[in-house]
Design a protein around this motif. Structure first.
Motif, PDB file in Angstrom:
ATOM      1  N   LYS A 154       0.824  -1.205   0.000  1.00 19.69           N
ATOM      2  CA  LYS A 154       0.000   0.000   0.000  1.00 19.69           C
ATOM      3  C   LYS A 154       0.861   1.259   0.000  1.00 19.69           C
ATOM      4  N   ASN A 174      -5.622   3.814  -4.170  1.00 19.88           N
ATOM      5  CA  ASN A 174      -6.985   3.280  -4.084  1.00 19.88           C
ATOM      6  C   ASN A 174      -7.305   2.361  -5.252  1.00 19.88           C
ATOM      7  N   PRO A 227      -7.716  -1.656  -3.604  1.00 20.01           N
ATOM      8  CA  PRO A 227      -9.002  -1.108  -3.153  1.00 20.01           C
ATOM      9  C   PRO A 227      -9.636  -1.895  -2.001  1.00 20.01           C
ATOM     10  N   TYR A 228      -8.823  -2.365  -1.067  1.00 20.26           N
ATOM     11  CA  TYR A 228      -9.314  -3.248  -0.009  1.00 20.26           C
ATOM     12  C   TYR A 228      -9.008  -2.689   1.376  1.00 20.26           C
ATOM     13  N   ASP A 229      -9.883  -3.018   2.313  1.00 22.81           N
ATOM     14  CA  ASP A 229      -9.628  -2.828   3.735  1.00 22.81           C
ATOM     15  C   ASP A 229      -9.220  -4.184   4.282  1.00 22.81           C
ATOM     16  N   SER A 282     -13.544  -5.102  -0.092  1.00 20.17           N
ATOM     17  CA  SER A 282     -13.616  -3.837  -0.806  1.00 20.17           C
ATOM     18  C   SER A 282     -15.047  -3.318  -0.871  1.00 20.17           C
ATOM     19  N   LYS A 283     -15.154  -2.018  -0.800  1.00 23.45           N
ATOM     20  CA  LYS A 283     -16.436  -1.353  -0.993  1.00 23.45           C
ATOM     21  C   LYS A 283     -16.517  -0.741  -2.387  1.00 23.45           C
ATOM     22  N   GLU A 284     -15.414  -0.859  -3.122  1.00 21.78           N
ATOM     23  CA  GLU A 284     -15.344  -0.306  -4.473  1.00 21.78           C
ATOM     24  C   GLU A 284     -16.138  -1.168  -5.449  1.00 21.78           C
ATOM     25  N   TYR A 319     -15.241  -5.025  -7.103  1.00 23.33           N
ATOM     26  CA  TYR A 319     -14.401  -5.831  -6.217  1.00 23.33           C
ATOM     27  C   TYR A 319     -15.254  -6.390  -5.084  1.00 23.33           C
ATOM     28  N   LYS A 334     -14.041  -9.653  -2.232  1.00 28.08           N
ATOM     29  CA  LYS A 334     -13.170 -10.072  -1.132  1.00 28.08           C
ATOM     30  C   LYS A 334     -12.085 -11.029  -1.613  1.00 28.08           C
ATOM     31  N   ASP A 377     -11.149  -8.833  -8.540  1.00 25.15           N
ATOM     32  CA  ASP A 377     -10.504  -9.486  -7.399  1.00 25.15           C
ATOM     33  C   ASP A 377      -9.419 -10.457  -7.864  1.00 25.15           C
ATOM     34  N   LYS A 396      -6.370  -8.462  -9.073  1.00 29.17           N
ATOM     35  CA  LYS A 396      -5.636  -7.883  -7.945  1.00 29.17           C
ATOM     36  C   LYS A 396      -4.941  -8.972  -7.135  1.00 29.17           C
TER      37      LYS A 396
END
Length: 132
Positions: A29, A45, A49-51, A63-65, A68, A70, A100, A103
């Protein structure tokens, strides 16, 4: 359909842990953020694009994007032929998107290069980053 990929680390890397994996995620990141600064664009981002959530024995990249869903990551140790091997398991659930998978492939290659491991891709192909 759910799919798996994994990175096989060498015998000497039996001390690799989930905390080490978290460190590599943070580093990834950080470097993508620096790329974004150089380009004057919020690339971090788009690149990741993941938490990250630490759940039980694995990490969940959610991800909330749009585009995407999980990615699940875990560090496992297995005995093979009287030797311990460490694996980084990457799992895409059934709801995972093409984004996903892309990525996950990109991140797996990054990790495999860093740990000099053997990457077994979702397609079944193998990439070796071990300099033997």
């Amino acid at each position: 359909m759910a799919s798996y990929a994994f990175i096989k680390l060498g015998e000497a890397d039996t001390g690799f842990s989930r905390e080490d994996l978290l460190h590599y995620i943070q580093y990834y990141k950080e470097i993508t953020s620096k790329t974004g600064q150089q380009l004057d664009w919020g690339y971090e981002n788009a690149a990741f694009p993941y938490d990250v959530d630490d759940v039980d024995d694995h990490l969940v990249l959610a991800s909330k994007e749009r585009g995407y869903y999980k990615i699940f990551l875990s560090v496992q140790q297995k005995d093979e032929n009287e030797q311990k091997h460490t694996y980084i398991q990457v799992f895409l659930p059934e709801k995972a998107t093409h984004g996903d998978k892309g990525k996950a492939n990109e991140f797996c290659k990054f990790i495999a290069k860093k740990v000099k491991g053997e990457l077994h891709l979702f397609s079944g192909k193998v990439m070796s980053f071990n300099k033997k």
